[in-house]
Design a protein around this motif. Structure first.
Motif, short mmCIF file in Angstrom:
data_model
loop_
_atom_site.label_atom_id
_atom_site.label_comp_id
_atom_site.label_asym_id
_atom_site.label_seq_id
_atom_site.Cartn_x
_atom_site.Cartn_y
_atom_site.Cartn_z
N TYR A 1 0.81 -1.22 0.00
CA TYR A 1 0.00 0.00 0.00
C TYR A 1 0.85 1.27 0.00
O TYR A 1 0.31 2.37 -0.05
CB TYR A 1 -0.95 0.00 1.21
N ILE A 2 2.15 1.11 0.06
CA ILE A 2 3.04 2.27 0.01
C ILE A 2 3.20 2.68 -1.44
O ILE A 2 3.59 1.88 -2.29
CB ILE A 2 4.41 1.94 0.66
N LYS A 3 2.88 3.92 -1.71
CA LYS A 3 2.92 4.45 -3.07
C LYS A 3 4.22 5.21 -3.29
O LYS A 3 4.86 5.68 -2.35
CB LYS A 3 1.74 5.38 -3.29
N THR A 4 4.57 5.35 -4.53
CA THR A 4 5.74 6.13 -4.91
C THR A 4 5.61 7.55 -4.37
O THR A 4 6.60 8.14 -3.92
CB THR A 4 5.91 6.14 -6.44
N SER A 5 4.41 8.08 -4.39
CA SER A 5 4.19 9.45 -3.89
C SER A 5 4.51 9.57 -2.40
O SER A 5 5.01 10.60 -1.95
CB SER A 5 2.75 9.90 -4.16
N HIS A 6 4.26 8.51 -1.63
CA HIS A 6 4.61 8.52 -0.20
C HIS A 6 6.13 8.64 -0.05
O HIS A 6 6.62 9.42 0.77
CB HIS A 6 4.14 7.25 0.50
N GLU A 7 6.84 7.83 -0.83
CA GLU A 7 8.31 7.83 -0.73
C GLU A 7 8.91 9.14 -1.21
O GLU A 7 9.83 9.67 -0.59
CB GLU A 7 8.87 6.65 -1.52
N GLU A 8 8.37 9.70 -2.28
CA GLU A 8 8.88 10.97 -2.80
C GLU A 8 8.64 12.11 -1.81
O GLU A 8 9.51 12.94 -1.60
CB GLU A 8 8.24 11.29 -4.15
N GLU A 9 7.46 12.14 -1.22
CA GLU A 9 7.14 13.19 -0.24
C GLU A 9 8.03 13.07 1.00
O GLU A 9 8.51 14.07 1.52
CB GLU A 9 5.67 13.11 0.16
N ALA A 10 8.28 11.84 1.44
CA ALA A 10 9.15 11.63 2.60
C ALA A 10 10.58 12.11 2.30
O ALA A 10 11.23 12.71 3.16
CB ALA A 10 9.16 10.16 3.00
N LYS A 11 11.04 11.86 1.09
CA LYS A 11 12.39 12.32 0.70
C LYS A 11 12.46 13.84 0.67
O LYS A 11 13.48 14.42 1.03
CB LYS A 11 12.77 11.76 -0.67
N LYS A 12 11.38 14.48 0.26
CA LYS A 12 11.35 15.95 0.26
C LYS A 12 11.40 16.49 1.69
O LYS A 12 12.10 17.46 1.97
CB LYS A 12 10.09 16.47 -0.43
#
Length: 112
Positions: free
Chosen positions: A95-106
């Motif tokens: 359920y972890i989306k690419t958008s979750h990972e990108e936002e966390a990196k930001k």
């Protein structure tokens, strides 16, 4: 640790406590970025309730000042927290989306 046992720590989770934790340790601990990914997955309406319960429990355990291994013990103090996050990640992975990972990196570019 059994995922069902992790859920009981959800009562210690709150967005404000997590944000305070992430702000305090975000530049010191590499795993905070991964915790933020879980936090973003928790807030996603597409994440099933049982996954949200496990994530809330894991994040509650993370912000709880009392642990199985106290966080004040040099590097060993965070091992139990990382293990609990790892279990939550394994359950939430689909359920972890690419958008979750990108936002966390930001938000927290340190760690991965």
């Amino acid at each position: 640790m059994n995922p069902l046992k992790i859920i009981k720590y959800g009562k210690y989770f709150s967005e404000s406590r997590f944000v305070a934790f992430a702000t305090r340790y975000g530049k010191k601990l590499a795993f905070v970025q991964r915790a933020v990914v879980l936090f973003l997955c928790l807030r996603d309406q597409d994440t099933p309730k049982y996954v949200k319960a496990v994530i809330a429990g894991a994040l509650g355990y993370l912000v709880l000042p009392i642990d199985i291994v106290p966080d004040t013990m040099a590097a060993l103090g965070w091992v139990d927290d990382v293990a609990v996050l790892g279990i939550a990640f394994k359950i939430a992975n689909r359920y972890i989306k690419t958008s979750h990972e990108e936002e966390a990196k930001k938000l927290f570019p340190f760690g991965h």
